[in-house]
Design a protein around this motif. Structure first.
Motif, mmCIF file in Angstrom:
data_model
loop_
_atom_site.group_PDB
_atom_site.id
_atom_site.type_symbol
_atom_site.label_atom_id
_atom_site.label_comp_id
_atom_site.label_asym_id
_atom_site.label_seq_id
_atom_site.Cartn_x
_atom_site.Cartn_y
_atom_site.Cartn_z
ATOM 1 N N UNK A 37 0.833 -1.210 0.000
ATOM 2 C CA UNK A 37 0.000 0.000 0.000
ATOM 3 C C UNK A 37 0.863 1.253 0.000
ATOM 4 N N UNK A 38 2.031 1.191 0.626
ATOM 5 C CA UNK A 38 3.020 2.267 0.572
ATOM 6 C C UNK A 38 4.362 1.639 0.227
ATOM 7 N N UNK A 39 5.040 2.203 -0.755
ATOM 8 C CA UNK A 39 6.337 1.677 -1.199
ATOM 9 C C UNK A 39 7.325 2.831 -1.285
ATOM 10 N N UNK A 40 8.522 2.603 -0.792
ATOM 11 C CA UNK A 40 9.634 3.528 -0.952
ATOM 12 C C UNK A 40 10.657 2.833 -1.839
ATOM 13 N N UNK A 41 10.913 3.374 -3.021
ATOM 14 C CA UNK A 41 11.772 2.670 -3.972
ATOM 15 C C UNK A 41 12.511 3.653 -4.863
ATOM 16 N N UNK A 42 13.680 3.221 -5.303
ATOM 17 C CA UNK A 42 14.444 3.924 -6.331
ATOM 18 C C UNK A 42 14.356 3.079 -7.593
ATOM 19 N N UNK A 43 13.516 3.472 -8.536
ATOM 20 C CA UNK A 43 13.333 2.689 -9.756
ATOM 21 C C UNK A 43 14.568 2.712 -10.645
ATOM 22 N N UNK A 44 15.535 3.567 -10.312
ATOM 23 C CA UNK A 44 16.803 3.548 -11.029
ATOM 24 C C UNK A 44 17.596 2.284 -10.750
ATOM 25 N N UNK A 45 17.203 1.541 -9.719
ATOM 26 C CA UNK A 45 17.862 0.265 -9.407
ATOM 27 C C UNK A 45 17.176 -0.901 -10.113
ATOM 28 N N UNK A 46 16.270 -0.593 -11.038
ATOM 29 C CA UNK A 46 15.656 -1.614 -11.883
ATOM 30 C C UNK A 46 16.317 -1.582 -13.254
ATOM 31 N N UNK A 47 16.663 -2.746 -13.758
ATOM 32 C CA UNK A 47 17.241 -2.872 -15.093
ATOM 33 C C UNK A 47 16.114 -3.148 -16.074
ATOM 34 N N UNK A 48 16.078 -2.432 -17.189
ATOM 35 C CA UNK A 48 15.020 -2.641 -18.179
ATOM 36 C C UNK A 48 15.624 -2.735 -19.572
ATOM 37 N N UNK B 234 11.981 -6.198 -17.487
ATOM 38 C CA UNK B 234 12.602 -5.419 -16.415
ATOM 39 C C UNK B 234 12.768 -6.299 -15.186
ATOM 40 N N UNK B 235 13.706 -5.922 -14.337
ATOM 41 C CA UNK B 235 13.946 -6.648 -13.098
ATOM 42 C C UNK B 235 14.955 -5.908 -12.244
ATOM 43 N N UNK B 236 15.098 -6.283 -10.977
ATOM 44 C CA UNK B 236 16.009 -5.575 -10.069
ATOM 45 C C UNK B 236 17.465 -5.941 -10.319
ATOM 46 N N UNK B 237 18.341 -4.974 -10.061
ATOM 47 C CA UNK B 237 19.776 -5.252 -10.123
ATOM 48 C C UNK B 237 20.198 -6.177 -8.986
ATOM 49 N N UNK B 238 19.700 -5.911 -7.795
ATOM 50 C CA UNK B 238 20.182 -6.629 -6.618
ATOM 51 C C UNK B 238 19.493 -7.987 -6.479
ATOM 52 N N UNK B 239 20.264 -8.997 -6.057
ATOM 53 C CA UNK B 239 19.716 -10.342 -5.855
ATOM 54 C C UNK B 239 19.348 -10.602 -4.402
ATOM 55 N N UNK B 240 19.593 -9.621 -3.527
ATOM 56 C CA UNK B 240 19.218 -9.739 -2.117
ATOM 57 C C UNK B 240 19.172 -8.346 -1.527
#
Length: 283
Positions: free
Chosen positions: A226-237, A268-274
């Protein structure tokens, strides 16, 4: 005199194979770079551990660790049927309208994928990412509520080197809860989100200095996401080409409908694996 520091790995070819393009992030233990695998012609992420050498000390042999991030293009489409009457009566405005609405649907599908994609035939979104960090509600907190402590703990757990590029995203259902947030002071409290002139002013558009955007991709109040804090720059597309369009009268020939199929290929997907664990601290 100010000195300009450059990263010696930028533009460097590692192991005769990986060309370093840019630095993605730097933490207490390592630096992550974006590189191109010249052998397989695809982008990869490279994590280089810090040597932490003392002045005059002897370097300890180390070898960078690599993790290949593989994204395969997926195809999504929008299928539109137009009757002959719509085509005849709509004139030149009809194709323009259909293309615009198809574009709106692609924007929706991509946005929903970034937030809710499972990674199976669709992007791996924020809520399915292995690097997701979930903050539990407070002890005794009623369902379908939002309290200041929830936001404070999300902020405290976020990896601060990425905070300058982050956004808060929320379902618009949270707005009434935001406007009643208070900071307990003694036996009273102070409103922390309501503007000085109350409902006469527009609601605040930031939380802890970062923009707040309301989306229909966030879950409803009281549900994870319901609330998300995210940096979409850390997503690879990735994507290939633009919107492709195909037309056929044969799909619905008997009903005299023209079929228009719009498709795009992306992923698209995240850069980080953990989840990133700070070098020091309790989080």
């Amino acid at each position: 005199m100010a000195a300009t520091l450059t990263d010696p790995l930028l533009g460097h070819l590692i192991d005769g194979r990986y060309e370093v393009l840019s630095r993605i992030a730097r933490g207490g233990m390592a630096t992550v770079y974006l590189a191109v695998d010249r052998r397989l012609d695809r982008e990869v992420a490279i994590k280089v551990m810090h040597p932490h050498l003392a002045e005059g000390g002897t370097a300890t042999k180390s070898k960078p660790t690599f993790r290949e991030v593989t994204l395969k293009l997926i195809k999504v489409g929008v299928l539109v049927y137009l009757t002959q009457e719509l085509i005849d009566d709509g004139g030149s405005a009809m194709p323009t309208y259909v293309r615009r609405k198809a574009g709106d649907e692609f924007v929706f599908m991509q946005g929903d994928g970034l937030f809710n994609g499972t990674g199976a035939g669709q992007p791996m979104g924020i809520l399915s990412a292995p690097s997701l960090v979930s903050i539990a509600k407070e002890t005794g907190q009623p369902a379908t509520t939002l309290v200041l402590e929830n936001l404070n703990k999300m902020y405290a757990r976020f990896f601060m080197p990425f905070y300058s590029g982050s956004y808060w995203y929320g379902n618009q259902d949270i707005l009434p809860e935001l406007e009643t947030l208070t900071l307990d002071i003694g036996t009273g409290g102070q409103a922390v989100f309501m503007p000085a002139r109350g409902v006469a002013e527009a609601p605040f558009g930031t939380i802890k200095s970062r923009p707040l955007e309301y989306t229909e991709f966030n879950a409803t109040l009281g549900t994870q996401g319901d609330v998300i804090l995210a940096d979409l720059g850390q997503m690879l597309s990735i994507s290939k080409g633009g919107v492709a369009q195909a037309v056929s009268m044969h799909v619905e020939f008997l009903t005299q409908q023209l079929a228009l199929l719009f498709t795009i290929r992306y992923n698209a997907g995240p850069w980080e694996s953990s989840a990133i664990t700070p070098f020091k601290g309790s989080n």
